[in-house]
Design a protein around this motif. Structure first.
Motif, PDB file in Angstrom:
ATOM      1  N   ASN A  56      50.479 -32.790  80.025  1.00 33.59           N
ATOM      2  CA  ASN A  56      51.072 -31.543  80.466  1.00 33.59           C
ATOM      3  C   ASN A  56      52.280 -31.499  81.592  1.00 33.59           C
ATOM      4  O   ASN A  56      52.206 -30.424  82.530  1.00 33.59           O
ATOM      5  CB  ASN A  56      50.050 -30.182  80.787  1.00 33.59           C
ATOM      6  N   VAL A  57      53.022 -32.488  81.492  1.00 38.03           N
ATOM      7  CA  VAL A  57      53.603 -32.651  82.684  1.00 38.03           C
ATOM      8  C   VAL A  57      54.904 -31.834  82.438  1.00 38.03           C
ATOM      9  O   VAL A  57      55.370 -31.656  81.162  1.00 38.03           O
ATOM     10  CB  VAL A  57      54.379 -34.177  82.760  1.00 38.03           C
ATOM     11  N   ASN A  58      55.135 -31.112  83.453  1.00 34.14           N
ATOM     12  CA  ASN A  58      56.374 -29.925  83.443  1.00 34.14           C
ATOM     13  C   ASN A  58      57.171 -30.359  84.888  1.00 34.14           C
ATOM     14  O   ASN A  58      56.750 -29.701  85.856  1.00 34.14           O
ATOM     15  CB  ASN A  58      55.515 -28.616  83.382  1.00 34.14           C
ATOM     16  N   LEU A  59      58.347 -30.774  84.453  1.00 36.02           N
ATOM     17  CA  LEU A  59      59.018 -30.914  86.082  1.00 36.02           C
ATOM     18  C   LEU A  59      59.818 -30.056  86.520  1.00 36.02           C
ATOM     19  O   LEU A  59      59.781 -29.760  87.795  1.00 36.02           O
ATOM     20  CB  LEU A  59      60.040 -32.164  85.610  1.00 36.02           C
ATOM     21  N   ARG A  61      58.319 -26.827  86.641  1.00 33.17           N
ATOM     22  CA  ARG A  61      57.219 -26.254  87.375  1.00 33.17           C
ATOM     23  C   ARG A  61      57.141 -26.914  88.606  1.00 33.17           C
ATOM     24  O   ARG A  61      56.879 -26.480  89.798  1.00 33.17           O
ATOM     25  CB  ARG A  61      55.882 -26.227  86.396  1.00 33.17           C
ATOM     26  N   MET A  62      57.290 -28.166  88.443  1.00 36.27           N
ATOM     27  CA  MET A  62      56.984 -29.158  89.764  1.00 36.27           C
ATOM     28  C   MET A  62      58.318 -28.762  90.674  1.00 36.27           C
ATOM     29  O   MET A  62      57.794 -28.482  91.922  1.00 36.27           O
ATOM     30  CB  MET A  62      57.336 -30.673  89.155  1.00 36.27           C
ATOM     31  N   ARG A  65      57.833 -25.220  92.308  1.00 36.52           N
ATOM     32  CA  ARG A  65      56.570 -25.032  93.285  1.00 36.52           C
ATOM     33  C   ARG A  65      56.310 -26.235  94.139  1.00 36.52           C
ATOM     34  O   ARG A  65      55.235 -26.142  94.905  1.00 36.52           O
ATOM     35  CB  ARG A  65      55.287 -25.002  92.135  1.00 36.52           C
ATOM     36  N   ILE A  66      57.135 -27.177  94.370  1.00 43.60           N
ATOM     37  CA  ILE A  66      57.038 -28.305  95.177  1.00 43.60           C
ATOM     38  C   ILE A  66      56.694 -27.700  96.569  1.00 43.60           C
ATOM     39  O   ILE A  66      56.276 -28.327  97.551  1.00 43.60           O
ATOM     40  CB  ILE A  66      57.876 -29.405  95.013  1.00 43.60           C
ATOM     41  N   ASN A  68      55.119 -25.595  97.824  1.00 38.05           N
ATOM     42  CA  ASN A  68      53.447 -25.570  98.178  1.00 38.05           C
ATOM     43  C   ASN A  68      53.130 -26.970  98.832  1.00 38.05           C
ATOM     44  O   ASN A  68      52.180 -26.934  99.706  1.00 38.05           O
ATOM     45  CB  ASN A  68      52.738 -25.428  97.094  1.00 38.05           C
ATOM     46  N   PHE A  69      53.499 -27.966  98.365  1.00 37.02           N
ATOM     47  CA  PHE A  69      53.275 -29.391  98.563  1.00 37.02           C
ATOM     48  C   PHE A  69      53.534 -29.710 100.200  1.00 37.02           C
ATOM     49  O   PHE A  69      53.012 -29.862 100.935  1.00 37.02           O
ATOM     50  CB  PHE A  69      53.889 -30.479  97.727  1.00 37.02           C
ATOM     51  N   VAL A  72      51.665 -27.641 102.748  1.00 36.18           N
ATOM     52  CA  VAL A  72      50.788 -28.171 103.489  1.00 36.18           C
ATOM     53  C   VAL A  72      50.887 -29.420 104.461  1.00 36.18           C
ATOM     54  O   VAL A  72      50.294 -29.384 105.407  1.00 36.18           O
ATOM     55  CB  VAL A  72      49.906 -28.806 102.189  1.00 36.18           C
ATOM     56  N   LEU A  73      52.068 -29.984 104.038  1.00 38.52           N
ATOM     57  CA  LEU A  73      52.503 -31.115 105.004  1.00 38.52           C
ATOM     58  C   LEU A  73      52.929 -30.568 106.200  1.00 38.52           C
ATOM     59  O   LEU A  73      52.677 -30.889 107.312  1.00 38.52           O
ATOM     60  CB  LEU A  73      53.659 -31.939 104.363  1.00 38.52           C
ATOM     61  N   MET A  76      49.920 -29.839 108.411  1.00 39.69           N
ATOM     62  CA  MET A  76      49.581 -30.855 108.871  1.00 39.69           C
ATOM     63  C   MET A  76      50.518 -31.402 110.159  1.00 39.69           C
ATOM     64  O   MET A  76      49.945 -32.372 110.854  1.00 39.69           O
ATOM     65  CB  MET A  76      49.628 -31.911 107.839  1.00 39.69           C
ATOM     66  N   TYR A 253      44.141 -27.806 107.596  1.00 42.15           N
ATOM     67  CA  TYR A 253      44.836 -29.156 107.329  1.00 42.15           C
ATOM     68  C   TYR A 253      45.341 -29.588 108.638  1.00 42.15           C
ATOM     69  O   TYR A 253      45.681 -30.768 108.832  1.00 42.15           O
ATOM     70  CB  TYR A 253      46.471 -28.505 106.670  1.00 42.15           C
TER      71      TYR A 253
ATOM     72  N   LEU C  88      51.994 -42.434  82.757  1.00 44.81           N
ATOM     73  CA  LEU C  88      53.148 -41.577  83.530  1.00 44.81           C
ATOM     74  C   LEU C  88      53.085 -41.941  84.975  1.00 44.81           C
ATOM     75  O   LEU C  88      54.419 -42.008  85.825  1.00 44.81           O
ATOM     76  CB  LEU C  88      52.961 -40.210  83.067  1.00 44.81           C
ATOM     77  N   MET C 135      46.575 -31.973  97.232  1.00 46.69           N
ATOM     78  CA  MET C 135      47.792 -31.187  97.508  1.00 46.69           C
ATOM     79  C   MET C 135      48.651 -30.878  96.403  1.00 46.69           C
ATOM     80  O   MET C 135      49.231 -29.920  96.332  1.00 46.69           O
ATOM     81  CB  MET C 135      48.370 -32.192  98.661  1.00 46.69           C
ATOM     82  N   ARG C 138      47.718 -27.720  94.312  1.00 49.11           N
ATOM     83  CA  ARG C 138      48.481 -26.566  94.844  1.00 49.11           C
ATOM     84  C   ARG C 138      49.927 -26.363  94.322  1.00 49.11           C
ATOM     85  O   ARG C 138      50.226 -25.349  94.126  1.00 49.11           O
ATOM     86  CB  ARG C 138      48.638 -26.684  96.435  1.00 49.11           C
ATOM     87  N   VAL C 139      50.488 -27.425  93.728  1.00 51.14           N
ATOM     88  CA  VAL C 139      51.647 -27.347  93.156  1.00 51.14           C
ATOM     89  C   VAL C 139      51.659 -27.037  91.501  1.00 51.14           C
ATOM     90  O   VAL C 139      52.283 -26.288  91.050  1.00 51.14           O
ATOM     91  CB  VAL C 139      52.499 -28.447  93.464  1.00 51.14           C
ATOM     92  N   THR C 140      50.835 -27.782  90.869  1.00 48.86           N
ATOM     93  CA  THR C 140      50.525 -27.772  89.503  1.00 48.86           C
ATOM     94  C   THR C 140      49.608 -27.212  88.970  1.00 48.86           C
ATOM     95  O   THR C 140      49.542 -27.026  87.786  1.00 48.86           O
ATOM     96  CB  THR C 140      50.590 -29.384  89.269  1.00 48.86           C
ATOM     97  N   PRO C 144      45.598 -32.980  84.453  1.00 49.30           N
ATOM     98  CA  PRO C 144      46.054 -33.990  84.439  1.00 49.30           C
ATOM     99  C   PRO C 144      47.484 -34.070  84.866  1.00 49.30           C
ATOM    100  O   PRO C 144      47.997 -35.054  85.603  1.00 49.30           O
ATOM    101  CB  PRO C 144      46.316 -34.512  82.925  1.00 49.30           C
ATOM    102  N   PHE C 145      48.298 -33.111  85.011  1.00 51.42           N
ATOM    103  CA  PHE C 145      49.519 -33.262  85.680  1.00 51.42           C
ATOM    104  C   PHE C 145      49.492 -33.240  87.209  1.00 51.42           C
ATOM    105  O   PHE C 145      50.367 -34.329  87.721  1.00 51.42           O
ATOM    106  CB  PHE C 145      50.254 -31.766  85.362  1.00 51.42           C
TER     107      PHE C 145
END
Lengths: 282, 262, 272
Positions: A56-59, A61-62, A65-66, A68-69, A72-73, A76, A253, C88, C135, C138-140, C144-145
């Protein structure tokens, strides 16, 4: 049927027999071999498409919503230093766990490596059975060993130590027997010819040849084991992993940052030290 | 035709490598440049295709003045007609021989074609012909790093032939080969020079090789041409002059006991 | 060189290696004692032995329904998902490592930037996989993604290191030769640099894929997909036959991949 398929593939990849035939001006003929590159690329594309689908890779969406990543950083970026006192004990446990695990694994690996080296062990059955058992040992990740062992021995550092010992034993034996297979045996034979006993000849002719790489490989294992040891707490095998689990679950965090920084310092120190020593050894 | 008119070369670090060199090399000549290492042999050869730039005087190669105004597209076009062979072969070991030779065709291809590596059938044929001329056609689809040193230097020679050059420059082409192989490679140079009428300019440390294969020898000492003439005219006194000392074993490839020396 | 007269004098000059050896020995011994003093060897009680027994028995009798079916909860499907995550993840990681490697290669960017690159890579490497996994969830969202992203970031460190080695080994002579044929900068990169690097890059990626399959088997523990969730939940519920099925799945797939990875890499190194 097979021939037809072959011709079709050749055509589809623009490599017909004709296009691969060259006639030189002096009458010589050259046939260019079929290049598998297009087929390999095609196969990789198909595999990627399947993998993409199942994961289900969905760039899009990536990218959406990146943040959010990075949030968190960002959190930190402000470590709560007072957490250090709480984390110090488990951090030391982690170091001890990986040190002792590496040491035990390294000691066990030495005899087994000789048993699996094809220039030392001539018995085919022994050779293939030890080698196969070694690759079986290597298939399972260290975390899985830790999970099983913490059920057997109870939660704690001991299970983690044994798990690391098994893992180290697996990889070190392989590195070591591959190294033993490259050594020169003529010195061994020469010393044996002077009337020395087998064990004496072994100590003087073979040990010095593999000792530097043995020590170097052992140091390398210790170096990588710290990282593995840091996550074993997730399955109850002691060390700093317990804290990682707990602090991530509470989304603290700022505390996780302290743990990561401590881990960074430890890993960096051990790696630099180990690299320095390994360079001196070889 | 290559014309050096009072050419001088000073490197940015102040080293004066060549002083007042005037030469004329006609199409189809086989010229060996000899001298001690550091005398300026390599610089002289590398000026011709502007791997190094002339700092004084004029250099004209086939009607084109090689100076600072020759750059970009013009320079690349100019270089396509000049092949170059190096002491260390400079092949890509992990790819096939034919691909190494085809790399010489790249400069003539369109951008898209060259980025995708789409060689035409003519290009491939040309590369094979070039390999045939140096006698290693059967190695065309082997990996370059599986060949011996002599074979690798032949691939490098084939690579320059695939450029259809007028001139081949060779920078110590046989210095890293053993004597027997070196002889074979030099014979290839000789044949190509004669059959295809390609000018060959080779700088060579080994005197015997230079005298055996070149028709013309240029002796350089301290950046100055002190001898320029047919190889037949070279004698021991002259060599002593060029080298500034007696010729030693290191300056010849075949030692006297090999029966093949001077 | 100093003139030596007698064997005895020579003996006196023999390099003194006992100091470093003793030092190393004492250090190892000291650390062992220090480590051992804290680790308390537990008494293996009856329940521990029972567990060992059930594990061994269940290996001979795994949950065959799981092992030999094809559905979202079956072992083959979950291993398929695990391998897909690793595949991947390796692919993305291999791509992300390329700019990092060029940044960290001393012969490309010089001392200063290469130092920055190396520090950045070391920092990325410090994040334990589970932390990265959580982490990325929280994004995906879980699944598995998140695993793919985790594996790709976790691979950057090692792949960059290996890439840097091959970049620093580039033979500049090839570029000189292309220069002499009249090639443009773009053509020099395409024909001079890429062919020198590609074999190593491919070989490293295959090696990393092998490692990543093992890593992907544990990601399920934090909800990032793959077989790990099934395995760990079966174990913590003492469902040994289910756990054994998952372990068999891992063992078979990893052995298979290791075998082919080694063969292909050998072939690349030696040339067909």
């Amino acid at each position: 049927m097979v021939n037809k398929l072959k011709l079709w593939i050749e055509k589809a990849t623009f490599q017909t027999q004709d296009s691969r035939q060259f006639y030189l001006s002096n009458g010589k003929e050259v046939k260019q071999p079929y290049s598998y590159t297009p087929l390999i690329i095609f196969a990789l594309l198909v595999v990627s498409a399947f993998a993409w689908n199942v994961t289900n890779v969905n760039l899009i969406r990536m990218f959406l919503r990146i943040e959010n990543f990075f949030n968190v950083l960002l959190r930190m970026a402000e470590p709560r230093w007072s957490y250090f006192d709480r984390a110090l004990g488990p951090m030391i446990d982690t170091i001890q766990m990986s040190f002792l695990g590496s040491l035990i694994g390294a000691l066990l690996a030495l005899p087994v490596a000789f048993l699996s080296a094809n220039n030392i062990t001539k018995n085919k059955a022994v050779l293939s059975s030890t080698r196969f058992s070694l690759s079986l040992v290597r298939t399972l990740p260290v975390l899985v060993y830790a999970a099983i062992l913490s059920l057997v021995f109870g939660f704690g550092v001991f299970a983690g130590t044994v798990a690391i010992a098994i893992f180290t034993f697996g990889i070190l034996s392989k590195m070591l027997y591959e190294n033993i297979e490259t050594i020169d045996l003529s010195a061994y034979i020469a010393i044996e010819a002077t009337g020395a006993t087998k064990s004496r000849a072994f100590l003087t002719a073979i040990v010095p040849q593999i000792l530097p790489s043995y020590l170097s490989f052992s140091l390398y294992s210790f170096e990588i084991n710290i990282r593995y040891a840091a996550i074993l707490g997730y399955v109850g095998a002691g060390g700093i992993g317990l804290l990682f689990d707990d602090r991530m679950a509470w989304r603290r965090y700022d505390d996780v940052a302290v743990l990561i920084i401590m881990l960074f310092v430890v890993v960096f120190t051990i790696e630099s030290l180990s690299r320095y020593l390994r360079r001196r050894l070889t | 035709m290559i014309q050096f008119k009072n050419v001088g070369k000073t490197y940015p670090n102040g080293v004066e490598a060549l002083k007042n060199v005037s030469l004329e090399i006609k199409q189809g000549e086989f010229v060996a440049v000899i001298g001690l290492s550091g005398a300026g042999k390599s610089t002289l050869v590398k000026l011709v295709n502007k791997m190094h730039e002339v700092t004084l005087g004029d250099l004209v190669v086939n009607g084109i003045t090689v100076d600072s105004t020759l750059k970009g597209k013009e320079l690349r076009k100019f270089r396509r007609k000049i092949g170059m062979v190096f002491q260390s072969f400079n092949l890509i070991g992990r790819t096939s021989v034919i691909k190494n030779v085809l790399a010489a065709r790249v400069a003539d291809m369109s951008l898209m074609q060259s980025l995708l590596g789409l060689y035409t059938k003519e290009d491939r044929l040309l590369a094979l012909e070039a390999l045939d001329k140096v006698g290693i056609l059967e190695k065309a689809y082997s990996r370059a790093d599986q060949l011996s040193g002599g074979q690798q230097q032949r691939v490098a020679l084939a690579r320059t032939l695939a450029q259809n050059p007028d001139i081949i420059l060779a920078d110590e082409p046989v210095a890293s080969l053993d004597p027997i192989t070196a002889n074979q490679v030099m014979k290839d140079f000789e044949r190509i020079n004669k059959e295809l009428n390609i000018t060959v300019i080779a700088n060579m440390h080994h005197v015997d090789m230079a005298l055996k294969y070149a028709n013309r020898v240029i002796g350089i000492r301290g950046g100055e041409v002190i001898f320029d003439g047919p190889s037949k005219e070279v004698n021991e006194a002259l060599l002593k002059d060029i080298y500034g000392r007696e010729i030693t074993d290191e300056d010849i490839m075949f030692k006297p006991e090999d029966n093949e020396g001077l | 060189m100093q003139k030596v007269n007698t064997p005895l004098e020579m003996l006196a000059q023999a390099p003194k290696r006992w100091l470093p050896i003793t030092l190393a020995f004492v250090t190892i011994l000291g650390m062992s004692i220090w480590s051992l003093s804290v680790i308390r060897v537990p008494e293996i009680n009856d329940s521990g032995l029972v567990i060992v027994g059930s594990i061994i028995r269940s290996f001979a009798n795994p949950n065959w329904d799981w092992l030999l079916s094809w559905g979202p909860s079956s072992i083959p499907y979950q291993m398929y998902e695990t391998v897909a995550i690793a595949f991947l993840g390796t692919f993305f990681g291999a791509i992300m490592a390329i700019p990092m490697a060029f940044l960290s290669a001393r012969n490309i960017t010089g001392r200063f930037y290469s130092f920055i690159g190396i520090v950045a890579v070391t920092m990325i490497r410090t994040f334990p996989v589970f932390i990265l996994g959580l982490m990325f969830i929280r994004v995906t969202g879980p699944g598995p993604f998140a695993g793919v992203m985790t594996i790709s970031v976790a691979s950057i460190g090692m792949m960059t290191k290996l890439y840097v080695e091959s970049i620093e080994d580039i033979d500049k002579g090839v570029l000189e030769a292309l220069d002499a044929t009249g090639a443009t900068t773009l053509q020099k990169i395409r024909y001079g640099i890429i062919p020198q690097l590609s074999a190593n890059f491919i070989s490293n990626s295959i090696y990393r894929f092998e490692i990543n399959v093992r890593n992907a088997t544990i990601l399920g523990l934090v909800g990032a997909g793959g077989i790990g969730f099934t395995l760990i939940s079966a174990m913590s519920a003492y469902r040994w036959n289910d756990a054994a099925a998952a372990l068999w799945g891992i063992i078979i797939v990893v052995l298979f991949i290791e075998y082919f990875s080694t063969r292909i890499r050998k072939k690349i190194a030696s040339g067909e």
